[in-house]
Design a protein around this motif. Structure first.
Motif, PDB file in Angstrom:
ATOM      1  N   SER A  49       0.841  -1.188   0.000  1.00 54.50           N
ATOM      2  CA  SER A  49       0.000   0.000   0.000  1.00 54.50           C
ATOM      3  C   SER A  49       0.877   1.238   0.000  1.00 54.50           C
ATOM      4  CB  SER A  49      -0.935   0.012   1.221  1.00 54.50           C
ATOM      5  OG  SER A  49      -0.186   0.105   2.412  1.00 54.50           O
ATOM      6  N   GLY A  50       0.289   2.326  -0.421  1.00 55.32           N
ATOM      7  CA  GLY A  50       0.995   3.600  -0.439  1.00 55.32           C
ATOM      8  C   GLY A  50       1.498   3.940  -1.831  1.00 55.32           C
ATOM      9  N   GLU A  51       1.552   5.231  -2.080  1.00 57.91           N
ATOM     10  CA  GLU A  51       1.996   5.704  -3.398  1.00 57.91           C
ATOM     11  C   GLU A  51       3.491   5.497  -3.551  1.00 57.91           C
ATOM     12  OE1 GLU A  51       2.529   9.903  -5.816  1.00 57.91           O
ATOM     13  OE2 GLU A  51       1.319   9.854  -3.991  1.00 57.91           O
ATOM     14  N   THR A  52       3.888   4.964  -4.700  1.00 65.89           N
ATOM     15  CA  THR A  52       5.312   4.790  -4.981  1.00 65.89           C
ATOM     16  C   THR A  52       5.658   5.418  -6.319  1.00 65.89           C
ATOM     17  OG1 THR A  52       4.949   2.682  -6.117  1.00 65.89           O
ATOM     18  CG2 THR A  52       5.428   2.582  -3.753  1.00 65.89           C
ATOM     19  N   ARG A  53       6.947   5.565  -6.540  1.00 70.20           N
ATOM     20  CA  ARG A  53       7.467   5.768  -7.884  1.00 70.20           C
ATOM     21  C   ARG A  53       8.251   4.518  -8.227  1.00 70.20           C
ATOM     22  NH1 ARG A  53      10.411  11.190  -9.134  1.00 70.20           N
ATOM     23  NH2 ARG A  53      10.276  10.221 -11.197  1.00 70.20           N
ATOM     24  N   ALA A  54       8.286   4.199  -9.523  1.00 69.04           N
ATOM     25  CA  ALA A  54       8.963   2.973  -9.941  1.00 69.04           C
ATOM     26  C   ALA A  54      10.069   3.306 -10.927  1.00 69.04           C
ATOM     27  CB  ALA A  54       7.972   2.007 -10.575  1.00 69.04           C
ATOM     28  N   PHE A  55      11.161   2.566 -10.779  1.00 77.38           N
ATOM     29  CA  PHE A  55      12.252   2.656 -11.736  1.00 77.38           C
ATOM     30  C   PHE A  55      12.308   1.351 -12.522  1.00 77.38           C
ATOM     31  CE2 PHE A  55      16.687   1.596 -12.784  1.00 77.38           C
ATOM     32  CZ  PHE A  55      16.900   2.577 -13.731  1.00 77.38           C
ATOM     33  N   VAL A  56      12.277   1.461 -13.853  1.00 78.06           N
ATOM     34  CA  VAL A  56      12.396   0.294 -14.727  1.00 78.06           C
ATOM     35  C   VAL A  56      13.689   0.446 -15.494  1.00 78.06           C
ATOM     36  CG1 VAL A  56      11.369  -1.032 -16.602  1.00 78.06           C
ATOM     37  CG2 VAL A  56       9.895   0.123 -14.930  1.00 78.06           C
ATOM     38  N   ARG A  57      14.517  -0.594 -15.397  1.00 79.24           N
ATOM     39  CA  ARG A  57      15.834  -0.541 -16.019  1.00 79.24           C
ATOM     40  C   ARG A  57      15.728  -0.966 -17.479  1.00 79.24           C
ATOM     41  NH1 ARG A  57      20.329  -4.303 -13.357  1.00 79.24           N
ATOM     42  NH2 ARG A  57      18.450  -5.543 -13.175  1.00 79.24           N
ATOM     43  N   GLY A  58      16.171  -0.101 -18.404  1.00 83.58           N
ATOM     44  CA  GLY A  58      16.217  -0.454 -19.819  1.00 83.58           C
ATOM     45  C   GLY A  58      14.933  -1.091 -20.294  1.00 83.58           C
ATOM     46  N   ASN A  59      15.031  -2.277 -20.908  1.00 85.29           N
ATOM     47  CA  ASN A  59      13.830  -3.004 -21.322  1.00 85.29           C
ATOM     48  C   ASN A  59      13.509  -4.093 -20.304  1.00 85.29           C
ATOM     49  OD1 ASN A  59      15.940  -4.658 -21.817  1.00 85.29           O
ATOM     50  ND2 ASN A  59      15.437  -5.102 -23.960  1.00 85.29           N
ATOM     51  N   GLY A  60      13.719  -3.785 -19.033  1.00 84.63           N
ATOM     52  CA  GLY A  60      13.515  -4.750 -17.960  1.00 84.63           C
ATOM     53  C   GLY A  60      12.070  -5.153 -17.807  1.00 84.63           C
ATOM     54  N   SER A  61      11.859  -6.217 -17.036  1.00 85.42           N
ATOM     55  CA  SER A  61      10.520  -6.785 -16.870  1.00 85.42           C
ATOM     56  C   SER A  61       9.915  -6.464 -15.510  1.00 85.42           C
ATOM     57  CB  SER A  61      10.573  -8.305 -17.047  1.00 85.42           C
ATOM     58  OG  SER A  61      11.460  -8.869 -16.092  1.00 85.42           O
ATOM     59  N   LEU A  62      10.631  -5.690 -14.715  1.00 82.46           N
ATOM     60  CA  LEU A  62      10.095  -5.351 -13.399  1.00 82.46           C
ATOM     61  C   LEU A  62      10.422  -3.914 -13.047  1.00 82.46           C
ATOM     62  CD1 LEU A  62      12.666  -5.373 -11.199  1.00 82.46           C
ATOM     63  CD2 LEU A  62      12.484  -7.819 -11.631  1.00 82.46           C
ATOM     64  N   GLY A  63       9.652  -3.396 -12.101  1.00 81.36           N
ATOM     65  CA  GLY A  63       9.883  -2.056 -11.600  1.00 81.36           C
ATOM     66  C   GLY A  63      10.318  -2.097 -10.154  1.00 81.36           C
ATOM     67  N   PHE A  64      11.311  -1.279  -9.814  1.00 80.32           N
ATOM     68  CA  PHE A  64      11.728  -1.110  -8.426  1.00 80.32           C
ATOM     69  C   PHE A  64      10.911   0.042  -7.850  1.00 80.32           C
ATOM     70  CE2 PHE A  64      15.496  -3.002 -10.422  1.00 80.32           C
ATOM     71  CZ  PHE A  64      15.757  -4.053  -9.546  1.00 80.32           C
ATOM     72  N   HIS A  65      10.127  -0.254  -6.811  1.00 74.39           N
ATOM     73  CA  HIS A  65       9.205   0.740  -6.268  1.00 74.39           C
ATOM     74  C   HIS A  65       9.769   1.355  -5.004  1.00 74.39           C
ATOM     75  CE1 HIS A  65       5.549  -0.010  -8.783  1.00 74.39           C
ATOM     76  NE2 HIS A  65       6.299  -1.038  -9.127  1.00 74.39           N
ATOM     77  N   PHE A  66       9.858   2.657  -5.013  1.00 70.53           N
ATOM     78  CA  PHE A  66      10.398   3.345  -3.846  1.00 70.53           C
ATOM     79  C   PHE A  66       9.479   4.473  -3.419  1.00 70.53           C
ATOM     80  CE2 PHE A  66      12.253   5.025  -7.700  1.00 70.53           C
ATOM     81  CZ  PHE A  66      12.159   6.402  -7.548  1.00 70.53           C
ATOM     82  N   CYS A  67       9.624   4.890  -2.174  1.00 67.95           N
ATOM     83  CA  CYS A  67       8.793   5.960  -1.629  1.00 67.95           C
ATOM     84  C   CYS A  67       9.240   7.293  -2.203  1.00 67.95           C
ATOM     85  CB  CYS A  67       8.900   5.972  -0.105  1.00 67.95           C
ATOM     86  SG  CYS A  67       8.054   7.386   0.643  1.00 67.95           S
ATOM     87  N   PRO A  68       8.318   8.062  -2.795  1.00 68.53           N
ATOM     88  CA  PRO A  68       8.718   9.347  -3.369  1.00 68.53           C
ATOM     89  C   PRO A  68       9.096  10.386  -2.321  1.00 68.53           C
ATOM     90  CG  PRO A  68       6.344   9.023  -3.569  1.00 68.53           C
ATOM     91  CD  PRO A  68       6.904   7.746  -3.017  1.00 68.53           C
TER      92      PRO A  68
END
Ligand SMILES: [Zn+2]
Length: 130
Positions: A49-68
């Motif tokens: 839960s909670g709002e995140t921002r996500a980082f997706v590396r290149g043409n990666g298949s997942l996002g790293f979600h961190f607290c803004p």
């Protein structure tokens, strides 16, 4: 159940039960983040839960979600659902309180070169700076 939250408390996760292992990976992302991962599927063993921002590396298949707000890396999540609509997700056990996770064994994963599991070396989360 194990609960985690970012430093400011706006991003949270819940993990059912206690994982058999905490994965320490040496890939170019995990090495920098210093995360310890526990895996499941979203809205099955793991809820977030909670709002995140996500980082997706290149043409990666997942996002790293961190607290803004506070910048903590809380979880990664597959961009697309897999079989039967289940979506892979892993939480960063470093967001948990120490007493909930310190005795979990470390599973080492070579994500940099061989992309395979390494044998356990007897260390647990407590040995990783908790
Ligand atoms: Zn935060």
């Amino acid at each position: 159940m194990i609960q985690g939250s970012c430093l400011c408390g706006s991003v949270r996760w819940q993990l059912e039960g206690t994982p058999e292992g905490a994965t320490a990976c040496n890939c170019t992302a995990c090495r920098r983040y210093g995360a310890l991962w526990a895996y499941d599927h979203e809205n099955e063993g793991i809820r977030v839960s909670g709002e995140t921002r996500a980082f997706v590396r290149g043409n990666g298949s997942l996002g790293f979600h961190f607290c803004p707000a506070c910048g903590c890396l809380a979880y990664w999540r597959s961009l697309q659902p897999g079989e039967a609509g289940r979506r892979r997700i892993a939480v960063n056990l470093r967001m948990a309180e120490p007493e909930a996770v310190t005795r979990i064994p470390i599973d080492r994963f070579d994500g940099l070169v061989a992309f395979e599991d390494l044998p356990r070396d007897g260390r647990c989360v407590a040995d990783y700076g908790f």
